[in-house]
Enzyme design. Structure first.
Site, short mmCIF file in Angstrom:
data_model
loop_
_atom_site.label_atom_id
_atom_site.label_comp_id
_atom_site.label_asym_id
_atom_site.label_seq_id
_atom_site.Cartn_x
_atom_site.Cartn_y
_atom_site.Cartn_z
CB ILE A 60 -1.44 -5.58 8.24
CG1 ILE A 60 -0.75 -6.11 9.50
CG2 ILE A 60 -0.61 -4.47 7.59
CD1 ILE A 60 0.62 -6.75 9.23
CE1 TYR A 73 1.32 -9.22 2.40
CE2 TYR A 73 3.14 -7.71 1.99
CZ TYR A 73 1.81 -8.05 1.85
OH TYR A 73 0.97 -7.22 1.13
CB THR A 98 -0.94 0.00 1.21
OG1 THR A 98 -1.75 -1.19 1.17
CG2 THR A 98 -1.85 1.21 1.23
CE LYS A 147 -0.82 -7.12 4.65
NZ LYS A 147 -0.33 -5.88 4.02
#
Length: 286
Positions: free
Chosen positions: A201, A133, A46, A161
């Protein structure tokens, strides 16, 4: 093990005339902490980390650390050159960070044994907690359960995540590994919390952080009916955030709120005018 429970914001990186807009970045970070988020993740997907060189990424990290000195900050750390990733880890952990968020090396698609070696080598070098992740659609390879189970035994690896899109894997991670599972798929926040996950998240939380914090607090208190009602009010906005590639829709929403200019670095493009209008209307309704 450090606690990563709660709502973490995957912070957008503001730009103005092609350069990082540091005043807007600091204001946005303060807005998130004022809303009560558990922490901030900088230089992730992001945050358009792939469009920032290392000097810019560290400048973003330093600016956020300066803006919210008491906040928990996790730094994204991605790369396919293992030696360079380790060197960057050293420079990151010389700062006051709560951890690093590390995906599989993108593009090269290593085997599960290669992933185990990569993450173990990095965690051995780490002086801060490591969050795995799992994002197969960006990395080109997913982390499988047995690899997670082996990595969970490392004292520096505290959580994941979870963007794998596999409900069974999510449940097994929560039930069997001891890892703190934070969803990275915003629409799966409530289901992850109901299953016993630690939090999320989230990109969408840039826009209505206090509402997402409230969803987590209600779920943690066992008030699932109230959490569900609030989350379903947020869901139309969540859907719009991913109607076009992230963070185009998010930056349209942030621009409509006056937090930054609606600018991304090419080849990423701003949200289409029609989507930007729909986002603004949905935000007004909230």
């Amino acid at each position: 093990m450090s606690s990563f429970s709660g709502i973490w914001v995957a912070l957008a990186t503001p730009f103005r005339d092609g350069e990082i807009d540091f005043p807007a970045l600091r204001r946005l970070a303060r807005q998130m902490t004022d809303a009560g988020v558990a922490g901030i993740v900088v230089c992730g997907s992001t945050g358009e980390a792939a469009a920032l060189d290392e000097t810019e990424q560290l400048a973003v990290l330093d600016a956020v650390l300066d803006a919210v000195p008491g906040a928990a900050i996790v730094m994204g750390l991605s790369g396919s050159n293992q030696r360079e990733v380790l060197a960057r880890l050293d420079r990151i952990q010389s700062r006051r960070v709560a951890g690093v968020l590390v995906p599989p090396p993108p593009y090269i698609r290593p085997s599960q044994a290669g992933l185990l070696g990569f993450f173990t080598t990095l965690a051995d070098r780490a002086e801060v907690p490591v969050l795995l992740y799992n994002i197969p659609y960006r990395a080109g390879v997913g982390i499988e359960f047995d690899t997670f189970a082996a990595l969970a035994r490392h004292p520096r690896i505290d959580g994941v995540k979870d963007c794998g899109g596999d409900a069974m894997l999510t449940m097994r991670l929560i039930a069997e590994t001891g890892l703190q599972v934070l969803t990275g798929e915003d629409a799966q926040l409530l289901s992850t919390l109901a299953l016993g996950g630690a939090g999320g998240i989230l990109a969408s939380a840039n826009l209505r952080p206090a509402c997402f914090v409230r969803v987590h607090a209600l779920a943690a208190a066992g008030r699932l009916d109230e959490a569900r009602a609030l989350f379903y009010r947020l869901l139309p906005l969540v859907r719009l955030m991913f109607a076009e590639p992230n963070p185009g829709p998010l930056k349209a929403g942030l621009a409509a709120s006056g937090w930054m200019t609606n600018e991304l670095r090419a080849p990423m493009l701003p949200a289409s005018p029609d989507l930007a209008q729909r986002i603004a209307r949905t935000m007004d309704a909230l």
